[in-house]
Motif scaffolding. Structure first.
Motif, PDB file in Angstrom:
ATOM      1  N   LYS A  70      -5.190  -8.256  -5.001  1.00 45.32           N
ATOM      2  CA  LYS A  70      -6.602  -8.314  -5.355  1.00 45.32           C
ATOM      3  C   LYS A  70      -6.968  -7.007  -6.050  1.00 45.32           C
ATOM      4  CE  LYS A  70      -8.172 -11.383  -1.772  1.00 45.32           C
ATOM      5  NZ  LYS A  70      -9.381 -12.131  -1.816  1.00 45.32           N
ATOM      6  N   LEU A  71      -8.030  -7.033  -6.810  1.00 40.17           N
ATOM      7  CA  LEU A  71      -8.454  -5.858  -7.570  1.00 40.17           C
ATOM      8  C   LEU A  71      -8.659  -4.657  -6.653  1.00 40.17           C
ATOM      9  CD1 LEU A  71      -9.280  -4.554 -10.244  1.00 40.17           C
ATOM     10  CD2 LEU A  71     -11.620  -5.343  -9.791  1.00 40.17           C
ATOM     11  N   PHE A  72      -9.394  -4.852  -5.553  1.00 38.31           N
ATOM     12  CA  PHE A  72      -9.658  -3.707  -4.671  1.00 38.31           C
ATOM     13  C   PHE A  72      -8.366  -3.144  -4.089  1.00 38.31           C
ATOM     14  CE2 PHE A  72     -10.415  -1.712  -0.575  1.00 38.31           C
ATOM     15  CZ  PHE A  72     -11.228  -0.669  -0.987  1.00 38.31           C
ATOM     16  N   THR A  73      -7.435  -4.007  -3.742  1.00 38.79           N
ATOM     17  CA  THR A  73      -6.161  -3.552  -3.189  1.00 38.79           C
ATOM     18  C   THR A  73      -5.429  -2.676  -4.206  1.00 38.79           C
ATOM     19  OG1 THR A  73      -6.006  -5.570  -1.871  1.00 38.79           O
ATOM     20  CG2 THR A  73      -3.971  -4.300  -2.161  1.00 38.79           C
ATOM     21  N   TRP A  74      -5.428  -3.091  -5.444  1.00 40.59           N
ATOM     22  CA  TRP A  74      -4.782  -2.327  -6.523  1.00 40.59           C
ATOM     23  C   TRP A  74      -5.468  -0.970  -6.696  1.00 40.59           C
ATOM     24  CZ3 TRP A  74      -6.338  -1.478 -11.867  1.00 40.59           C
ATOM     25  CH2 TRP A  74      -5.310  -1.043 -12.697  1.00 40.59           C
ATOM     26  N   LEU A  75      -6.798  -0.974  -6.735  1.00 39.78           N
ATOM     27  CA  LEU A  75      -7.562   0.270  -6.872  1.00 39.78           C
ATOM     28  C   LEU A  75      -7.330   1.184  -5.667  1.00 39.78           C
ATOM     29  CD1 LEU A  75     -10.954  -1.299  -8.047  1.00 39.78           C
ATOM     30  CD2 LEU A  75      -9.248  -0.162  -9.500  1.00 39.78           C
ATOM     31  N   PHE A  76      -7.326   0.587  -4.484  1.00 45.16           N
ATOM     32  CA  PHE A  76      -7.106   1.331  -3.248  1.00 45.16           C
ATOM     33  C   PHE A  76      -5.750   2.039  -3.272  1.00 45.16           C
ATOM     34  CE2 PHE A  76      -5.099   1.453   0.926  1.00 45.16           C
ATOM     35  CZ  PHE A  76      -6.031   2.147   1.689  1.00 45.16           C
ATOM     36  N   ARG A  77      -4.701   1.324  -3.663  1.00 44.10           N
ATOM     37  CA  ARG A  77      -3.351   1.905  -3.682  1.00 44.10           C
ATOM     38  C   ARG A  77      -3.251   3.064  -4.663  1.00 44.10           C
ATOM     39  NH1 ARG A  77      -0.101  -3.754  -3.614  1.00 44.10           N
ATOM     40  NH2 ARG A  77      -0.296  -4.156  -1.392  1.00 44.10           N
ATOM     41  N   ILE A  78      -3.819   2.895  -5.845  1.00 44.21           N
ATOM     42  CA  ILE A  78      -3.784   3.975  -6.835  1.00 44.21           C
ATOM     43  C   ILE A  78      -4.502   5.205  -6.283  1.00 44.21           C
ATOM     44  CG2 ILE A  78      -4.648   4.718  -9.106  1.00 44.21           C
ATOM     45  CD1 ILE A  78      -4.099   1.833 -10.078  1.00 44.21           C
ATOM     46  N   THR A  79      -5.681   5.006  -5.715  1.00 44.34           N
ATOM     47  CA  THR A  79      -6.464   6.120  -5.179  1.00 44.34           C
ATOM     48  C   THR A  79      -5.767   6.759  -3.984  1.00 44.34           C
ATOM     49  OG1 THR A  79      -8.480   5.019  -5.916  1.00 44.34           O
ATOM     50  CG2 THR A  79      -8.727   6.788  -4.302  1.00 44.34           C
ATOM     51  N   ARG A  80      -5.245   5.941  -3.106  1.00 40.97           N
ATOM     52  CA  ARG A  80      -4.555   6.463  -1.923  1.00 40.97           C
ATOM     53  C   ARG A  80      -3.355   7.310  -2.327  1.00 40.97           C
ATOM     54  NH1 ARG A  80      -0.121   4.899   0.762  1.00 40.97           N
ATOM     55  NH2 ARG A  80       0.010   5.377   2.990  1.00 40.97           N
ATOM     56  N   ASN A  81      -2.531   6.799  -3.223  1.00 43.61           N
ATOM     57  CA  ASN A  81      -1.338   7.533  -3.650  1.00 43.61           C
ATOM     58  C   ASN A  81      -1.713   8.819  -4.382  1.00 43.61           C
ATOM     59  OD1 ASN A  81       0.255   5.544  -2.528  1.00 43.61           O
ATOM     60  ND2 ASN A  81       0.593   4.482  -4.450  1.00 43.61           N
ATOM     61  N   THR A  82      -2.752   8.768  -5.186  1.00 41.85           N
ATOM     62  CA  THR A  82      -3.199   9.958  -5.903  1.00 41.85           C
ATOM     63  C   THR A  82      -3.708  11.011  -4.916  1.00 41.85           C
ATOM     64  OG1 THR A  82      -3.782   8.614  -7.818  1.00 41.85           O
ATOM     65  CG2 THR A  82      -4.726  10.817  -7.722  1.00 41.85           C
ATOM     66  N   ALA A  83      -4.458  10.582  -3.915  1.00 44.21           N
ATOM     67  CA  ALA A  83      -4.976  11.513  -2.903  1.00 44.21           C
ATOM     68  C   ALA A  83      -3.836  12.137  -2.109  1.00 44.21           C
ATOM     69  CB  ALA A  83      -5.949  10.789  -1.969  1.00 44.21           C
TER      70      ALA A  83
END
Length: 185
Positions: A70-83
């Motif tokens: 899902k879109l949020f899951t994709w956004l969440f993973r990118i943000t989590r990994n970047t953080a």
């Protein structure tokens, strides 16, 4: 969020339409900031991570596949990994600063041992090109593992493997050098 709005954002991402980033920011920025802050526990790091995440989201827009996540899951993973990358980078920087300030173990002085005498770049030049690229990106260009992965267009795991192998090869050369230093001192 309505499924209509999410589908619209996904469509805009697929078309690489800049409006997608604005819609994502308007609808997800607060939540994604919360994700970054929960990991970093630092406002400045969380803001940096969020900003980098949006850059990555835009760069990877065409690669988003609604069938995989899902879109949020994709956004969440990118943000989590970047953080996580931001936090690791900050912790490594802090550890190096502390170690330099308080450690006088092996303090050889600036006249005893100079990096140019080690010929590190020359020895890196003797490695296979794939190891050279990774070592140069990480140590001489100051990239994080994630940044090197993106710049070299190789998976993150490959960057880490090449780093490990490249350092192992350099260690063979420098173990002899360190032994000589110890014998001289």
């Amino acid at each position: 969020m309505s499924t209509f709005l999410e589908a619209h954002i996904v469509q805009l991402l697929g078309e690489e339409d800049e409006r997608a980033v604005g819609l994502i920011y308007d609808n997800y920025a607060d939540t994604l900031y919360g994700v970054a802050y929960k990991i970093t526990k630092d406002d400045a790091l969380a803001q940096d991570a969020l900003q980098e995440s949006f850059v990555k989201i835009w760069k990877k827009a065409a690669s988003y596949d609604a069938k995989k996540a899902k879109l949020f899951t994709w956004l969440f993973r990118i943000t989590r990994n970047t953080a996580i990358d931001k936090l690791r980078s900050a912790n490594l920087r802090d550890d190096r600063e502390i170690q330099i300030d308080i450690s006088d173990v092996y303090n050889l002085g600036t006249t005893s041992l100079k990096p140019e005498h080690l010929d590190v770049k020359d020895h890196i030049g003797n490695l296979d090109e794939k190891y050279q690229e990774v070592l140069n990106a990480l140590f001489f260009e100051g990239m994080t593992h994630q940044e090197a992965s993106e710049a070299l267009d190789v998976p993150l795991g490959t960057v880490k493997s090449r780093l490990k192998i490249g350092l192992r090869e350099l260690r063979k050369v420098f173990n002899c050098f360190v032994l000589l230093i110890i014998l001289v001192l």
